[in-house]
Design a protein around this motif. Structure first.
Motif, PDB file in Angstrom:
ATOM      1  N   SER A 174       0.896  -1.299   0.077  1.00 25.68           N
ATOM      2  CA  SER A 174       0.023  -0.078  -0.022  1.00 25.68           C
ATOM      3  C   SER A 174       0.689   1.318  -0.011  1.00 25.68           C
ATOM      4  O   SER A 174       0.273   2.250  -0.491  1.00 25.68           O
ATOM      5  CB  SER A 174      -1.192  -0.038   1.244  1.00 25.68           C
ATOM      6  OG  SER A 174      -0.281   0.237   2.330  1.00 25.68           O
ATOM      7  N   GLU A 175       2.042   1.378   0.623  1.00 30.13           N
ATOM      8  CA  GLU A 175       2.872   2.361   0.660  1.00 30.13           C
ATOM      9  C   GLU A 175       3.564   2.411  -0.804  1.00 30.13           C
ATOM     10  O   GLU A 175       3.902   3.787  -1.136  1.00 30.13           O
ATOM     11  CB  GLU A 175       4.039   2.097   1.469  1.00 30.13           C
ATOM     12  CG  GLU A 175       3.557   2.226   3.028  1.00 30.13           C
ATOM     13  CD  GLU A 175       3.105   3.506   3.555  1.00 30.13           C
ATOM     14  OE1 GLU A 175       4.068   4.422   3.108  1.00 30.13           O
ATOM     15  OE2 GLU A 175       2.223   3.721   3.957  1.00 30.13           O
ATOM     16  N   LEU A 176       3.697   1.565  -1.794  1.00 31.57           N
ATOM     17  CA  LEU A 176       4.483   1.573  -2.873  1.00 31.57           C
ATOM     18  C   LEU A 176       3.404   2.146  -4.067  1.00 31.57           C
ATOM     19  O   LEU A 176       3.605   2.657  -4.967  1.00 31.57           O
ATOM     20  CB  LEU A 176       4.918   0.070  -3.280  1.00 31.57           C
ATOM     21  CG  LEU A 176       6.137  -0.130  -2.593  1.00 31.57           C
ATOM     22  CD1 LEU A 176       6.604  -1.376  -2.663  1.00 31.57           C
ATOM     23  CD2 LEU A 176       7.357   0.666  -2.855  1.00 31.57           C
ATOM     24  N   LEU A 177       1.968   1.902  -3.719  1.00 30.69           N
ATOM     25  CA  LEU A 177       0.884   2.316  -4.596  1.00 30.69           C
ATOM     26  C   LEU A 177       0.117   3.787  -4.348  1.00 30.69           C
ATOM     27  O   LEU A 177       0.102   3.887  -3.045  1.00 30.69           O
ATOM     28  CB  LEU A 177      -0.270   1.153  -4.633  1.00 30.69           C
ATOM     29  CG  LEU A 177       0.262  -0.214  -4.957  1.00 30.69           C
ATOM     30  CD1 LEU A 177      -0.765  -1.321  -4.374  1.00 30.69           C
ATOM     31  CD2 LEU A 177       0.325  -0.256  -6.492  1.00 30.69           C
ATOM     32  N   ASP A 178      -0.291   4.210  -5.484  1.00 31.65           N
ATOM     33  CA  ASP A 178      -0.904   5.550  -5.263  1.00 31.65           C
ATOM     34  C   ASP A 178      -2.529   5.254  -4.802  1.00 31.65           C
ATOM     35  O   ASP A 178      -2.978   5.810  -4.076  1.00 31.65           O
ATOM     36  CB  ASP A 178      -1.113   6.231  -6.437  1.00 31.65           C
ATOM     37  CG  ASP A 178       0.387   6.747  -6.781  1.00 31.65           C
ATOM     38  OD1 ASP A 178       1.318   7.065  -5.806  1.00 31.65           O
ATOM     39  OD2 ASP A 178       0.649   6.969  -8.013  1.00 31.65           O
ATOM     40  N   LYS A 179      -3.018   4.151  -5.267  1.00 28.86           N
ATOM     41  CA  LYS A 179      -4.358   3.593  -4.879  1.00 28.86           C
ATOM     42  C   LYS A 179      -4.397   2.112  -4.805  1.00 28.86           C
ATOM     43  O   LYS A 179      -3.530   1.448  -5.475  1.00 28.86           O
ATOM     44  CB  LYS A 179      -5.442   4.271  -5.959  1.00 28.86           C
ATOM     45  CG  LYS A 179      -5.046   3.947  -7.383  1.00 28.86           C
ATOM     46  CD  LYS A 179      -6.238   4.593  -8.379  1.00 28.86           C
ATOM     47  CE  LYS A 179      -5.652   4.071  -9.821  1.00 28.86           C
ATOM     48  NZ  LYS A 179      -6.538   4.805 -10.706  1.00 28.86           N
ATOM     49  N   LEU A 197       3.571  -2.578 -13.857  1.00 30.21           N
ATOM     50  CA  LEU A 197       3.073  -2.165 -12.613  1.00 30.21           C
ATOM     51  C   LEU A 197       4.093  -3.115 -11.682  1.00 30.21           C
ATOM     52  O   LEU A 197       4.688  -2.523 -10.768  1.00 30.21           O
ATOM     53  CB  LEU A 197       1.596  -2.275 -12.308  1.00 30.21           C
ATOM     54  CG  LEU A 197       1.254  -1.886 -10.626  1.00 30.21           C
ATOM     55  CD1 LEU A 197       1.581  -0.627 -10.534  1.00 30.21           C
ATOM     56  CD2 LEU A 197      -0.215  -2.408 -10.630  1.00 30.21           C
ATOM     57  N   ILE A 198       4.132  -4.271 -11.820  1.00 23.76           N
ATOM     58  CA  ILE A 198       4.956  -5.359 -10.918  1.00 23.76           C
ATOM     59  C   ILE A 198       6.342  -4.722 -11.038  1.00 23.76           C
ATOM     60  O   ILE A 198       7.066  -4.705  -9.842  1.00 23.76           O
ATOM     61  CB  ILE A 198       4.637  -6.654 -11.220  1.00 23.76           C
ATOM     62  CG1 ILE A 198       2.838  -6.897 -10.930  1.00 23.76           C
ATOM     63  CG2 ILE A 198       5.334  -7.696 -10.365  1.00 23.76           C
ATOM     64  CD1 ILE A 198       2.529  -8.011 -10.096  1.00 23.76           C
ATOM     65  N   ASN A 199       6.634  -4.640 -12.212  1.00 26.31           N
ATOM     66  CA  ASN A 199       8.361  -4.414 -12.404  1.00 26.31           C
ATOM     67  C   ASN A 199       8.538  -3.113 -11.545  1.00 26.31           C
ATOM     68  O   ASN A 199       9.549  -2.979 -10.861  1.00 26.31           O
ATOM     69  CB  ASN A 199       8.489  -4.319 -13.848  1.00 26.31           C
ATOM     70  CG  ASN A 199       9.907  -3.995 -14.180  1.00 26.31           C
ATOM     71  OD1 ASN A 199      10.793  -4.676 -13.558  1.00 26.31           O
ATOM     72  ND2 ASN A 199      10.305  -3.118 -15.045  1.00 26.31           N
TER      73      ASN A 199
END
Length: 176
Positions: A60-65, A110-112
Motif C-alpha cells: 500500500s505504501e508503494l501504490l498510489d491507490k 506495474l509489478i516491475n
C-alpha cells in the motif's frame, strides 16, 4: 508453468474466495510434477500468508491507490515476499514475477515498477512497517487489540515472539 503464477492463483483463492490455504494448495499442486517446484510454491504461499499484514502494508505504501485486481495484488505480494524473506536473487525474483504477469501488459509494468521501487526504498519502507503495530507484528488489528486487552503486561512479548519464531514442525513416524 510459472511457479509464481501458480502461487499467486492459490493466494487469490484464499484472499478472494475464502478458501483454506491447504485446500487451494492441494488442488494447485496436483498439476505440478517437480518436487522442487511444489516446495517453492508452498513456501511462497505459506510465507505470504504468514507475513500478509506486513507485505500488504508495504504494498500500500508503494501504490498510489489500492489494486482492484486481486490476482495482480497476490502476484505483487509474492514478489515482495521473495525480496524480503527468501534467498532468491533480487533480479530473478523481479524478472520471474514480471514474467508471471505476461497476460496482463499493464500488470507487467506495474509489478516491475513496484518491485524495483521496493528494492530502492527497502530500508525506509521497512522502517515504516516497523512503526505500524499491525505491520510490525504482521497480525490483524483486532487480534493485537484482543491480546493487549487479555494480557496487557505480556502483550508486547507475545507479539514479538509470535512473529520472530518459526512455526513448529512435527514429524510423525508410524511403525507397522
Amino acid at each position: 508453468m510459472n511457479t509464481r503464477l501458480i502461487a499467486a492463483r492459490v493466494l487469490s483463492r484464499v484472499l478472494q474466495d475464502g478458501q483454506s490455504l491447504t485446500a487451494a494448495l492441494d488442488s494447485a499442486l496436483q498439476a505440478v510434477e517437480s518436487g522442487k517446484d511444489r516446495a517453492f510454491i508452498q513456501a511462497l504461499c505459506y510465507g505470504v500468508c504468514r507475513y500478509y499484514h506486513r507485505l500488504d502494508f508495504i504494498l500500500s505504501e508503494l501504490l498510489d491507490k489500492p489494486l482492484k485486481d486481486l490476482n495482480v495484488k497476490a502476484l505483487a505480494l509474492v514478489g515482495l515476499y521473495q525480496l524480503k524473506y527468501m534467498r532468491v536473487k533480487p533480479h530473478a525474483a523481479v524478472s520471474e514475477t514480471v514474467v508471471a504477469a505476461r497476460k496482463k501488459p499493464w500488470a507487467k509494468a506495474l509489478i516491475n515498477a513496484l518491485l524495483r521501487s521496493y528494492l530502492r526504498e527497502q530500508d525506509s519502507l521497512e522502517q515504516k512497517a516497523d512503526s505500524m503495530h499491525s505491520a510490525s507484528a504482521s497480525h490483524p488489528d483486532w487480534l493485537i487489540k484482543q491480546i493487549e486487552q487479555d494480557w496487557p503486561q505480556q502483550a508486547q512479548q507475545i507479539l514479538l515472539e509470535t512473529i520472530s519464531s518459526r512455526p513448529w514442525l512435527c514429524v510423525l513416524i508410524w511403525h507397522a
